[in-house]
Design a protein around this motif. Structure first.
Motif, short mmCIF file in Angstrom:
data_model
loop_
_atom_site.label_atom_id
_atom_site.label_comp_id
_atom_site.label_asym_id
_atom_site.label_seq_id
_atom_site.Cartn_x
_atom_site.Cartn_y
_atom_site.Cartn_z
N TYR A 455 0.87 -1.07 -0.08
CA TYR A 455 0.03 0.14 0.04
C TYR A 455 0.91 1.11 0.04
CZ TYR A 455 -4.52 -2.16 0.57
OH TYR A 455 -5.75 -3.00 0.35
N ALA A 459 1.10 4.06 -2.93
CA ALA A 459 0.62 5.33 -2.55
C ALA A 459 1.69 6.32 -3.11
CB ALA A 459 0.06 5.66 -1.15
N MET A 465 1.69 9.41 2.05
CA MET A 465 0.56 8.76 2.97
C MET A 465 0.51 9.82 4.17
SD MET A 465 0.81 4.70 2.56
CE MET A 465 -0.94 4.32 3.11
N ASN A 468 -1.17 13.09 3.30
CA ASN A 468 -2.78 12.77 3.32
C ASN A 468 -3.27 12.55 4.67
OD1 ASN A 468 -3.75 12.93 0.19
ND2 ASN A 468 -1.80 11.88 0.07
N ALA A 469 -2.71 11.76 5.56
CA ALA A 469 -3.30 11.69 6.72
C ALA A 469 -3.26 13.01 7.47
CB ALA A 469 -2.37 10.44 7.39
N TRP A 480 -10.29 8.14 9.28
CA TRP A 480 -9.31 7.80 8.12
C TRP A 480 -7.98 8.09 8.41
CZ3 TRP A 480 -9.23 5.18 4.03
CH2 TRP A 480 -8.40 5.47 2.84
N THR A 481 -7.79 8.93 9.10
CA THR A 481 -6.35 9.24 9.46
C THR A 481 -5.58 7.88 10.13
OG1 THR A 481 -6.87 11.47 10.04
CG2 THR A 481 -4.60 10.50 10.94
N GLU A 483 -6.78 4.88 9.74
CA GLU A 483 -6.61 3.76 8.51
C GLU A 483 -5.41 3.91 7.58
OE1 GLU A 483 -8.01 0.58 6.24
OE2 GLU A 483 -8.80 1.15 7.98
N VAL A 484 -5.20 5.01 7.36
CA VAL A 484 -4.00 5.39 6.39
C VAL A 484 -2.84 5.03 7.25
CG1 VAL A 484 -2.89 6.88 5.18
CG2 VAL A 484 -5.33 7.02 4.98
#
Length: 662
Positions: A455, A459, A465, A468-469, A480-481, A483-484
């Motif tokens: 992953y 990414a 990553m 984005n987090a 989501w933070t 999860e990433v």
């Protein structure tokens, strides 16, 4: 003699004060973000909860008589095993930004500790442990229902009753009976604080329990006990400081004591609904409820008091159908049917309902509504989940879709303080459908570390990553933070930037959680990402539990402990002769340990003779074989080295393995 008893690493520990949030050198927790503050401020209104409804506070305070002058309950060595004042920080204060206001409310209610008069002849000790102890007065003595977790807390509770209720001229009423409502440790572990094995053997005290109690009480956490114990550190946050940024309780109660766990086997077993017993002038009618909150459980009705004890099947929370520490999934169908049976049998004649957690309810109409709403809640979860299963939805999808009807959702007593609708729906799915969601891509999925690395590569690297987090975190999208960043952490556990941001996200999820266990899970995860493993160094000793392991349980555990690599190609055979002269044959072949009761093997490498407790201590590597032989605790005829070879093939499980990282 020290052995870490896996069964109790699960619950025990909430009053342990080392390590954790306040530990020297540990990174301190952070404040609630603006998103969390807004979420918590809107929470009660979003669920139709009436914050002006103070009935629970009136009920929780009703009948209060006294509490301990010294809040620290200590063991014989002077170590505090429970501090009844540990959650006083919740009292008479509005919810802080860092705690969900609904969870704060139930934590305030649970913090009310002491001796309470339920009605003439019935008293409760509340806030001395995770559970309640109920005291019923008979003609000459007392009947104790569920004597807490630890001998010390149960004794302190009974002593408080004697101090406040008994008259000097009549003396202390003897304990005529102890009733275990079910097979969880917080409902039997303190039995030797209220009676003794001598009084039970002499007939002075009876011990009543539902069918299957002893087997379930001893075995539930043995086979997977090491994993359950470690995961319980997350669920109960035992080593954490108590406070607005730490644990505020379990939702089901404040915390668990860490004293001496005992058990005395039942002298009388209840096997069917409708059975009655009259002890010391008190009539008790029992209603079986197996497979509900515990595999072995029963409710009881006391006609002369018009009182119903709902054990742990009807408390002021939505309960767990699956407990986060790990256990077999509970049956929502059995649960709602048990509550409906209680309504049919006792609803029109019950004027007070008390449970072995939380506070009682008074009034026939209020009790009937309470039981009906709880019944409807469990049935709704069950039926709605299966409805969605049959429409093809997966467990994660169902958990997001399912919502309680407003008529149930608005009731304080069915909020998700201990269980949650989200994870209970997944539990129902698991019970009926198992772990597989039907998508072939998930049938043979990559393990977490391998998937995480791919992953991250897909990414464009960890930095992208994390960026984005961070954007998700800044928007308040903490799920989501997390999860990433779990992929970044599993791909590279040394990435401190990812660890710290993931910890920040989990911490905010904890601050928002209505469930005590969910809050604890998130906060412990955040702590370990920032500081490393949370140490819980208690060695928990309970000879009573070891003594009540059946030979079958012991041999099963030995088989589980057998290391396949170490036993590869080995053929070992033994007989064990117990203290009653009964033989057991057990042997290793094909990297498994087999056993047979009453059937010795024909050509054993050795014959071991000794009582069950000593054999157990050796087999579980709690005592060196040489020491046991030197002390004459067991005898071995034949090749003792072969038995030592078998022991050398057994794993000693690490009780502090990684969870939040690989």
């Amino acid at each position: 003699m020290k052995i870490k008893i896996n069964y109790f690493a699960a619950m025990l520990l909430a009053m342990f004060a080392g390590g954790g949030i306040g530990a020297q050198g540990a990174e301190q927790p952070k404040k609630a973000t603006s998103h969390t503050i807004e979420y918590n401020q809107k929470f009660l209104g979003a669920h139709g909860l009436d914050e002006n409804d103070k009935q629970d506070f009136q009920d929780a305070e009703k009948g209060f008589m006294a509490t301990l002058k010294d809040p620290n309950i200590k063991n014989k060595e002077g170590r505090t095993v429970f501090d009844i004042s540990a959650f006083d920080f919740t009292k008479d204060k509005p919810a802080p930004d860092t705690v969900n206001p609904s969870l704060w409310r139930v934590s305030q209610l649970n913090a009310k500790s002491g001796l309470f008069k339920v009605m003439d002849g019935i008293y409760q000790i509340r806030g001395f442990d995770l559970s309640n102890m109920t005291i019923i007065e008979g003609k000459e003595g007392l009947i104790i229902i569920d004597p807490l977790i630890s001998e010390e807390t149960a004794k302190a509770g009974l002593d408080l009753y004697y101090r406040e209720v008994e008259q000097p001229e009549t003396g202390k009423r003897p304990v005529k009976a102890v009733v275990y409502t079910h097979s969880h440790v917080d409902h039997f572990g303190g039995v030797k604080g209220v009676t003794s094995e001598q009084d039970v053997k002499s007939g002075k005290t009876q011990i009543l329990a539902p069918e299957g109690f002893l087997k379930e009480a001893v075995s539930e956490n043995v086979y997977a006990g090491n994993a359950m114990g470690r995961r319980s550190t997350y669920m109960y946050a035992a080593p954490f400081n108590k406070g607005p940024e730490g644990t505020v309780g379990s939702g089901l109660g404040t915390a668990s004591s860490s004293g001496t766990i005992t058990v005395i086997p039942p002298t009388d077993t209840i096997t069917k609904t409708g059975e009655t017993r009259t002890i010391d002038g008190v009539e008790m009618e029992f209603m079986m409820a197996p497979g509900t909150e515990a595999p072995s459980e029963m409710l009881m009705y006391l006609p002369q008091f018009k009182a119903l004890c709902s054990a742990e099947d009807a408390t002021h929370t939505m309960h767990n159908l699956y407990t986060l520490r790990g256990a077999k999934v509970r049956d929502a169908s059995n649960w709602w049917k048990a509550l409906d049976e209680a309504i049919q049998r006792y609803g029109d004649k019950t004027e007070v309902l008390f449970a072995q957690h939380h506070w009682p309810r008074w009034g026939k109409e209020r009790i009937s509504q309470f039981l009906a709403k709880e019944r409807n809640g469990y049935k709704y979860m069950h039926d709605r989940t299966l409805n969605l299963i049959n429409k093809g939805y997966t467990p994660v999808e169902i958990a997001e879709m399912i919502k309680l009807p407003p008529e149930i959702d608005k009731e304080w007593y069915f909020r998700g303080y201990y269980g949650t609708l989200n994870h209970n729906a997944k539990a129902i799915y698991q019970r009926y459908m198992g772990w597989y969601d039907g998508n072939p891509a998930n049938l043979y999925a990559l393990p977490p570390v391998e998937a995480a690395k791919r992953y991250v590569e897909l990414a464009g690297g960890a930095d992208k990553m994390i960026d984005n987090a961070q954007k998700a975190f800044d928007k308040g999208d903490y799920r989501w933070t997390a999860e990433v960043l779990k992929h970044v952490v599993f791909a590279d556990p040394q990435n401190s930037k990812a660890r710290n941001l993931a910890a920040d996200a989990l911490e905010q999820l904890g601050y928002q959680a209505e469930s005590g266990p969910w809050r604890n899970e998130f906060l412990v995860g955040a702590y370990e990402l920032r500081n490393g493993l949370l140490q819980n160094p208690l060695d928990l000793v309970s000879k009573d539990i070891l003594s009540n392991l059946t030979p079958e349980m012991l041999f099963d555990y030995m088989g589980i402990s057998l290391n396949a690599e170490k036993s590869k190609g080995k053929k070992l055979a033994f007989n064990w002769i117990d203290q009653n002269g009964k033989p057991y044959g057990f042997w290793v072949e094909d990297e498994v340990l087999m056993y047979r009761e009453g059937k010795p093997v024909d050509h054993p490498d050795a014959v071991i003779t000794g009582d069950k407790l000593n054999f157990t201590l050796i087999a579980m590597q709690a005592m060196p074989l040489k020491e046991a032989l030197d002390k004459g605790m067991i005898k071995i005829e034949g090749n003792a080295d072969k038995f030592q070879e078998l022991i050398g093939c057994m794993d000693k499980f690490n009780g502090n393995f990684n969870i939040i990282e690989p």
